[in-house]
Design a protein around this motif. Structure first.
Motif, PDB file in Angstrom:
ATOM      1  N   ALA A 113      50.537  -0.340 -13.753  1.00 17.24           N
ATOM      2  CA  ALA A 113      49.623   0.614 -13.110  1.00 17.24           C
ATOM      3  C   ALA A 113      48.769   1.363 -14.130  1.00 17.24           C
ATOM      4  O   ALA A 113      47.723   1.922 -13.779  1.00 17.24           O
ATOM      5  CB  ALA A 113      50.410   1.606 -12.258  1.00 17.24           C
ATOM      6  N   ARG A 114      49.189   1.385 -15.397  1.00 14.13           N
ATOM      7  CA  ARG A 114      48.438   2.101 -16.435  1.00 14.13           C
ATOM      8  C   ARG A 114      47.508   1.185 -17.223  1.00 14.13           C
ATOM      9  O   ARG A 114      46.910   1.613 -18.205  1.00 14.13           O
ATOM     10  CB  ARG A 114      49.415   2.797 -17.380  1.00 14.13           C
ATOM     11  CG  ARG A 114      50.194   3.933 -16.721  1.00 14.13           C
ATOM     12  CD  ARG A 114      51.035   4.676 -17.741  1.00 14.13           C
ATOM     13  NE  ARG A 114      50.220   5.216 -18.813  1.00 14.13           N
ATOM     14  CZ  ARG A 114      50.728   5.715 -19.956  1.00 14.13           C
ATOM     15  NH1 ARG A 114      52.034   5.694 -20.170  1.00 14.13           N
ATOM     16  NH2 ARG A 114      49.921   6.210 -20.879  1.00 14.13           N
ATOM     17  N   VAL A 115      47.383  -0.055 -16.802  1.00 12.74           N
ATOM     18  CA  VAL A 115      46.438  -0.979 -17.439  1.00 12.74           C
ATOM     19  C   VAL A 115      45.062  -0.732 -16.834  1.00 12.74           C
ATOM     20  O   VAL A 115      44.858  -0.880 -15.634  1.00 12.74           O
ATOM     21  CB  VAL A 115      46.860  -2.439 -17.224  1.00 12.74           C
ATOM     22  CG1 VAL A 115      45.783  -3.373 -17.766  1.00 12.74           C
ATOM     23  CG2 VAL A 115      48.200  -2.704 -17.901  1.00 12.74           C
ATOM     24  N   THR A 127      39.804  -1.934 -20.420  1.00 16.33           N
ATOM     25  CA  THR A 127      39.037  -0.804 -20.942  1.00 16.33           C
ATOM     26  C   THR A 127      39.526  -0.279 -22.291  1.00 16.33           C
ATOM     27  O   THR A 127      38.758   0.331 -23.020  1.00 16.33           O
ATOM     28  CB  THR A 127      39.054   0.355 -19.931  1.00 16.33           C
ATOM     29  OG1 THR A 127      40.410   0.746 -19.672  1.00 16.33           O
ATOM     30  CG2 THR A 127      38.390  -0.066 -18.624  1.00 16.33           C
ATOM     31  N   ASP A 128      40.783  -0.487 -22.637  1.00 15.66           N
ATOM     32  CA  ASP A 128      41.325   0.149 -23.844  1.00 15.66           C
ATOM     33  C   ASP A 128      42.165  -0.817 -24.666  1.00 15.66           C
ATOM     34  O   ASP A 128      43.219  -0.452 -25.169  1.00 15.66           O
ATOM     35  CB  ASP A 128      42.149   1.390 -23.478  1.00 15.66           C
ATOM     36  CG  ASP A 128      43.238   1.072 -22.460  1.00 15.66           C
ATOM     37  OD1 ASP A 128      43.276  -0.067 -21.973  1.00 15.66           O
ATOM     38  OD2 ASP A 128      44.047   1.976 -22.161  1.00 15.66           O
ATOM     39  N   ALA A 129      41.698  -2.049 -24.800  1.00 17.09           N
ATOM     40  CA  ALA A 129      42.465  -3.053 -25.547  1.00 17.09           C
ATOM     41  C   ALA A 129      41.515  -3.948 -26.331  1.00 17.09           C
ATOM     42  O   ALA A 129      41.167  -5.053 -25.876  1.00 17.09           O
ATOM     43  CB  ALA A 129      43.337  -3.880 -24.605  1.00 17.09           C
ATOM     44  N   PRO A 130      41.066  -3.524 -27.524  1.00 14.62           N
ATOM     45  CA  PRO A 130      40.190  -4.369 -28.335  1.00 14.62           C
ATOM     46  C   PRO A 130      40.866  -5.704 -28.660  1.00 14.62           C
ATOM     47  O   PRO A 130      42.076  -5.774 -28.860  1.00 14.62           O
ATOM     48  CB  PRO A 130      39.989  -3.536 -29.612  1.00 14.62           C
ATOM     49  CG  PRO A 130      40.291  -2.127 -29.197  1.00 14.62           C
ATOM     50  CD  PRO A 130      41.362  -2.229 -28.155  1.00 14.62           C
ATOM     51  N   GLY A 131      40.064  -6.759 -28.714  1.00 11.61           N
ATOM     52  CA  GLY A 131      40.607  -8.069 -29.030  1.00 11.61           C
ATOM     53  C   GLY A 131      41.222  -8.783 -27.848  1.00 11.61           C
ATOM     54  O   GLY A 131      41.754  -9.881 -28.004  1.00 11.61           O
TER      55      GLY A 131
END
Length: 246
Positions: free
Chosen positions: A108-110, A123-127
């Motif tokens: 749920a926090r992805v 949104t918050d995972a470069p690469g």
């Protein structure tokens, strides 16, 4: 780009059949099964499939409550077809479950968003790059991790069938070489070959974010990109495309 024949940890993502709890944990929604893996430079792209056919309406509603962000919920509510609803919510449930394990956080926090071309991204995972597809109740999800900047992936699946106006579509969208290959096949083999060409082109335009109108401009197999067929249930075909910068 190199290929890998093992799915490694991907095989641990399995859920038994049955209902789903309201917490979003799979007490069951059918299997989340590995569909393939390919090494790409410093990273890896993995794919999974899940089958939403026959998923009870109550389980679909529970999944929606557990797996959808508010903006996704409005899109889900606008879908009236029960199978379409199951596909929509199951794709996001599988994607968030896979990413949650990968990123070490609750599904749920992805954070997922959609760009102007309708392409999902984390949104918050470069690469990390992602792609989803669905057809006739089957859902496919691809996730690339550790990728070099601007590496993009795309996935597509289709139910194996005879496509109406397949010849007309091939003349408009496929290359001369692809049409020549199709001309040498007939019956079920011809249907499969046509769908293989189509899914590769669909996956490519998903990867680059140019949309269905650019299908005719997609390059042929292994020209400027990697095409990896997927292992899917009987009656379906598809694959993933990886496009590296340059």
């Amino acid at each position: 780009m190199t290929r890998s024949g093992s799915d490694g940890a991907a095989a641990t993502l399995t859920a038994p059949a049955g209902r789903l709890s309201a917490t979003g944990q799979a007490a069951a929604a059918g299997r989340i099964a590995p569909a393939g893996q390919v090494a790409v430079g410093p990273g890896v792209v993995r794919a999974w499939w899940a089958d939403g056919r026959g998923l009870p309406a109550g389980a679909v509603a529970e999944l929606a409550a557990a797996a959808l962000a508010p903006q996704e919920r409005s899109r889900y509510d606008a879908v009236s077809d029960p199978l379409g609803r199951a596909e929509f919510v199951l794709a996001r449930y599988v994607l968030r479950s896979v990413l949650g394990r990968m990123l070490g956080r609750p599904p749920a926090r992805v954070g997922l968003a959609v760009d102007r071309a309708g392409r999902p991204w984390v949104t918050d995972a470069p690469g990390v790059d992602v792609s989803i597809a669905h057809a006739a109740g089957l859902v496919a999800v691809a996730v690339g991790s550790g990728l070099a900047p601007r590496t993009r992936i795309g996935v597509d699946v289709e139910e194996v069938r005879t496509v109406a106006r397949a010849g007309d579509l091939a003349r408009r969208l496929f290359s001369p070489a692809e049409r020549a290959r199709l001309g040498r096949a007939s019956g079920r083999a011809g249907d499969l070959l046509w769908l293989d060409v189509w899914t590769r082109r669909e996956a490519y335009v998903k990867a680059v974010g140019t949309g269905v109108r650019s299908l005719a401009g997609a390059p042929e197999q292994d020209v400027g990109h990697l095409w990896q067929p997927l292992r899917l249930p009987r009656g379906f075909t598809g694959g993933l495309v990886v496009v590296e910068p340059g």
